[in-house]
Design a protein around this motif. Structure first.
Motif: not given
Length: 141
Positions: A63, A71, A73, A78, A81, A86, A113, A116-117
């Motif tokens: 990622v 992002y 992947v 993607l 956001r 995700l 960010s 978030n992952v």
């Protein structure tokens, strides 16, 4: 004859015999309870085998987090956001249970960010996370 008592007190003596006895007992105890390591004396030649090495490396899910918060992947950019987008992408790309999520974030990417992952991976059930970094270049004086 002189029967008068002496006024001089007797000088105290230190009796060293009980002290020596105790030291000998401690010395014997230490000699009996000491363990000696013989690992340095052993020379071991390990056996060799011509068997094919097993591929025990788990599957990795890469990622990428860009500086502006987008992002990527597994080399697919993607569109959104959000954490839901995700998580859906991670769910599609994740295979086995032993999938490791490798987070490669830009140095200028925000903490949010990257969080978030991590949150999306937790939602999907991917618990093994790692971060990719690069070494610093050695500067000459």
């Amino acid at each position: 004859m002189n029967f008068r008592k002496r006024n001089q007190p007797e000088e105290p003596e230190i009796n060293l015999i009980p002290f020596i006895d105790v030291l000998l007992v401690i010395l014997i105890f230490l000699m009996l309870t000491t363990t000696y390591s013989r690992l340095t004396e052993l020379k071991i030649n390990l056996p060799t085998a011509n068997a094919k090495s097993a591929d025990s490396r788990p599957r990795e899910l890469l990622v990428l987090v860009t500086a502006d918060g987008r992002y990527v992947v597994n080399q697919r950019l993607l569109e959104g956001r959000s954490v839901d987008v995700l998580a859906a992408a991670l769910s599609r790309s994740a295979g086995a249970d032993k999938t490791i999520v490798v987070i490669s974030a830009d140095a200028a990417a925000t903490h949010q960010s990257v969080i978030n992952v991590m949150d999306a991976a937790r939602r999907v059930g991917l618990t093994q996370l790692t971060f990719a970094t690069q070494g610093q270049a050695d500067s000459a004086p």
